[in-house]
Design a protein around this motif. Structure first.
Motif, PDB file in Angstrom:
ATOM      1  N   VAL A 187      14.623  77.890  66.135  1.00 25.79           N
ATOM      2  CA  VAL A 187      15.292  77.461  67.354  1.00 25.79           C
ATOM      3  C   VAL A 187      14.190  77.293  68.394  1.00 25.79           C
ATOM      4  CG1 VAL A 187      17.002  78.015  69.121  1.00 25.79           C
ATOM      5  CG2 VAL A 187      17.375  78.754  66.748  1.00 25.79           C
ATOM      6  N   ALA A 188      13.785  76.042  68.628  1.00 28.77           N
ATOM      7  CA  ALA A 188      12.753  75.735  69.629  1.00 28.77           C
ATOM      8  C   ALA A 188      13.470  75.362  70.915  1.00 28.77           C
ATOM      9  CB  ALA A 188      11.859  74.599  69.149  1.00 28.77           C
ATOM     10  N   LEU A 189      13.196  76.113  71.966  1.00 27.34           N
ATOM     11  CA  LEU A 189      13.879  75.959  73.251  1.00 27.34           C
ATOM     12  C   LEU A 189      12.879  75.668  74.361  1.00 27.34           C
ATOM     13  CD1 LEU A 189      15.982  79.201  72.844  1.00 27.34           C
ATOM     14  CD2 LEU A 189      16.935  76.894  72.798  1.00 27.34           C
ATOM     15  N   THR A 190      13.374  75.029  75.418  1.00 20.17           N
ATOM     16  CA  THR A 190      12.593  74.907  76.647  1.00 20.17           C
ATOM     17  C   THR A 190      13.229  75.824  77.686  1.00 20.17           C
ATOM     18  OG1 THR A 190      13.900  73.124  77.627  1.00 20.17           O
ATOM     19  CG2 THR A 190      12.083  72.479  76.139  1.00 20.17           C
ATOM     20  N   ARG A 191      12.472  76.209  78.671  1.00 21.27           N
ATOM     21  CA  ARG A 191      13.024  77.043  79.745  1.00 21.27           C
ATOM     22  C   ARG A 191      14.094  76.285  80.527  1.00 21.27           C
ATOM     23  NH1 ARG A 191      10.683  81.577  79.163  1.00 21.27           N
ATOM     24  NH2 ARG A 191       8.463  81.819  78.813  1.00 21.27           N
ATOM     25  N   GLY A 192      14.068  74.963  80.460  1.00 25.42           N
ATOM     26  CA  GLY A 192      15.064  74.144  81.140  1.00 25.42           C
ATOM     27  C   GLY A 192      16.404  74.065  80.424  1.00 25.42           C
ATOM     28  N   GLY A 193      16.507  74.658  79.246  1.00 24.35           N
ATOM     29  CA  GLY A 193      17.789  74.705  78.550  1.00 24.35           C
ATOM     30  C   GLY A 193      18.004  73.628  77.508  1.00 24.35           C
ATOM     31  N   ASP A 194      16.922  73.127  76.903  1.00 21.69           N
ATOM     32  CA  ASP A 194      17.044  72.152  75.818  1.00 21.69           C
ATOM     33  C   ASP A 194      16.669  72.811  74.496  1.00 21.69           C
ATOM     34  OD1 ASP A 194      17.747  70.067  77.542  1.00 21.69           O
ATOM     35  OD2 ASP A 194      15.660  69.521  77.879  1.00 21.69           O
ATOM     36  N   VAL A 195      17.248  72.300  73.413  1.00 23.67           N
ATOM     37  CA  VAL A 195      16.944  72.781  72.071  1.00 23.67           C
ATOM     38  C   VAL A 195      16.529  71.583  71.218  1.00 23.67           C
ATOM     39  CG1 VAL A 195      19.356  72.638  71.246  1.00 23.67           C
ATOM     40  CG2 VAL A 195      17.728  74.186  70.118  1.00 23.67           C
ATOM     41  N   ARG A 241      15.068  65.175  68.296  1.00 23.96           N
ATOM     42  CA  ARG A 241      15.214  65.001  69.743  1.00 23.96           C
ATOM     43  C   ARG A 241      15.622  66.303  70.415  1.00 23.96           C
ATOM     44  NH1 ARG A 241      20.845  62.173  71.698  1.00 23.96           N
ATOM     45  NH2 ARG A 241      20.379  63.365  73.541  1.00 23.96           N
ATOM     46  N   TRP A 242      15.352  66.337  71.709  1.00 29.53           N
ATOM     47  CA  TRP A 242      15.758  67.466  72.541  1.00 29.53           C
ATOM     48  C   TRP A 242      17.206  67.248  72.962  1.00 29.53           C
ATOM     49  CZ3 TRP A 242      12.836  71.557  72.570  1.00 29.53           C
ATOM     50  CH2 TRP A 242      11.463  71.422  72.359  1.00 29.53           C
ATOM     51  N   TRP A 243      18.012  68.293  72.863  1.00 32.33           N
ATOM     52  CA  TRP A 243      19.408  68.255  73.285  1.00 32.33           C
ATOM     53  C   TRP A 243      19.647  69.338  74.336  1.00 32.33           C
ATOM     54  CZ3 TRP A 243      23.319  65.050  71.531  1.00 32.33           C
ATOM     55  CH2 TRP A 243      23.024  64.248  70.431  1.00 32.33           C
ATOM     56  N   PRO A 244      20.351  69.022  75.421  1.00 34.00           N
ATOM     57  CA  PRO A 244      20.738  70.072  76.364  1.00 34.00           C
ATOM     58  C   PRO A 244      21.679  71.061  75.666  1.00 34.00           C
ATOM     59  CG  PRO A 244      21.118  67.877  77.299  1.00 34.00           C
ATOM     60  CD  PRO A 244      20.797  67.698  75.843  1.00 34.00           C
ATOM     61  N   LEU A 245      21.476  72.332  75.898  1.00 32.47           N
ATOM     62  CA  LEU A 245      22.324  73.341  75.262  1.00 32.47           C
ATOM     63  C   LEU A 245      23.790  73.168  75.632  1.00 32.47           C
ATOM     64  CD1 LEU A 245      20.084  76.518  75.570  1.00 32.47           C
ATOM     65  CD2 LEU A 245      20.837  75.411  73.452  1.00 32.47           C
ATOM     66  N   ASP A 247      25.777  79.018  64.520  1.00 30.40           N
ATOM     67  CA  ASP A 247      25.756  80.482  64.617  1.00 30.40           C
ATOM     68  C   ASP A 247      24.347  80.979  64.955  1.00 30.40           C
ATOM     69  OD1 ASP A 247      28.452  80.512  63.880  1.00 30.40           O
ATOM     70  OD2 ASP A 247      27.995  80.880  61.768  1.00 30.40           O
ATOM     71  N   ILE A 248      23.350  80.391  64.318  1.00 29.96           N
ATOM     72  CA  ILE A 248      21.963  80.778  64.579  1.00 29.96           C
ATOM     73  C   ILE A 248      21.599  80.449  66.027  1.00 29.96           C
ATOM     74  CG2 ILE A 248      19.551  80.319  63.975  1.00 29.96           C
ATOM     75  CD1 ILE A 248      20.536  79.810  61.069  1.00 29.96           C
ATOM     76  N   LEU A 249      21.985  79.271  66.485  1.00 37.09           N
ATOM     77  CA  LEU A 249      21.699  78.867  67.866  1.00 37.09           C
ATOM     78  C   LEU A 249      22.376  79.799  68.859  1.00 37.09           C
ATOM     79  CD1 LEU A 249      20.380  76.893  69.788  1.00 37.09           C
ATOM     80  CD2 LEU A 249      22.328  75.354  69.453  1.00 37.09           C
ATOM     81  N   ARG A 250      23.633  80.181  68.591  1.00 38.13           N
ATOM     82  CA  ARG A 250      24.336  81.125  69.471  1.00 38.13           C
ATOM     83  C   ARG A 250      23.599  82.464  69.544  1.00 38.13           C
ATOM     84  NH1 ARG A 250      28.864  78.474  67.846  1.00 38.13           N
ATOM     85  NH2 ARG A 250      29.193  79.698  65.975  1.00 38.13           N
ATOM     86  N   ALA A 251      23.126  82.935  68.405  1.00 34.56           N
ATOM     87  CA  ALA A 251      22.404  84.218  68.373  1.00 34.56           C
ATOM     88  C   ALA A 251      21.108  84.119  69.166  1.00 34.56           C
ATOM     89  CB  ALA A 251      22.115  84.633  66.933  1.00 34.56           C
ATOM     90  N   ALA A 252      20.431  82.980  69.081  1.00 36.75           N
ATOM     91  CA  ALA A 252      19.143  82.806  69.766  1.00 36.75           C
ATOM     92  C   ALA A 252      19.307  82.716  71.274  1.00 36.75           C
ATOM     93  CB  ALA A 252      18.444  81.554  69.260  1.00 36.75           C
ATOM     94  N   THR A 253      20.449  82.224  71.720  1.00 42.88           N
ATOM     95  CA  THR A 253      20.649  81.998  73.163  1.00 42.88           C
ATOM     96  C   THR A 253      21.571  83.034  73.809  1.00 42.88           C
ATOM     97  OG1 THR A 253      22.423  80.418  72.699  1.00 42.88           O
ATOM     98  CG2 THR A 253      20.196  79.530  72.973  1.00 42.88           C
TER      99      THR A 253
END
Length: 142
Positions: free
Chosen positions: A17-25, A115-119, A132-138
């Motif tokens: 799960v690669a995230l930006t501080r701006g809220g993109d995955v 591509r980057w997607w807004p959460l 489920d993995i994304l929910r756990a990461a965020t």
């Protein structure tokens, strides 16, 4: 093992799960079955002699062009539901990493595109159990 027991092949994978501080995955569009054309987290098989953390960094680079230090990956957890992959039994260790906003991506390997997607505006259903993995990461840390 008794005569009535059977051995089950278990495949070992790593997802990121690669995230930006701006809220993109960062998501990839899968180029192969299962879930061909569906959006998923970057990830794949752990190679012989490789740790899951090293595999996560390698798969992220192969599928998206994003390079991260292995030590920057934070383990989120292990997903091992027998039904998580229609190809058979796959156990994945998932990692999260924060990368700078605007990090350049290039689809490669198993990815049709990346591509980057807004959460708060993700594509429809994600492949496998990646939602489920994304929910756990965020999830907020209490």
């Amino acid at each position: 093992m008794t005569d009535t027991e059977t051995s089950e092949a278990i495949r070992y994978t790593a997802d990121v799960v690669a995230l930006t501080r701006g809220g993109d995955v960062l998501l990839i569009e899968r180029d192969w079955p299962p879930y061909e054309g569906a959006w998923a987290l970057p990830g794949g098989h752990v190679d012989p002699g490789e740790t899951s953390r090293a595999a996560a960094a390698r798969e992220l680079a192969e599928e998206t062009g994003v390079q991260v230090a292995v030590d920057d990956l934070r383990q989120i957890g292990v997903w091992d539901s027998p039904e998580r992959d229609p190809r058979g039994r796959y156990v994945t260790v998932a990692y999260a990493v924060v990368v700078p906003a605007g990090t350049r991506i290039t689809a490669g390997d198993d990815a049709r595109t990346a591509r980057w997607w807004p959460l708060d505006d993700l594509p429809g259903r994600l492949a496998f159990d990646h939602a489920d993995i994304l929910r756990a990461a965020t999830a907020p840390i209490c």
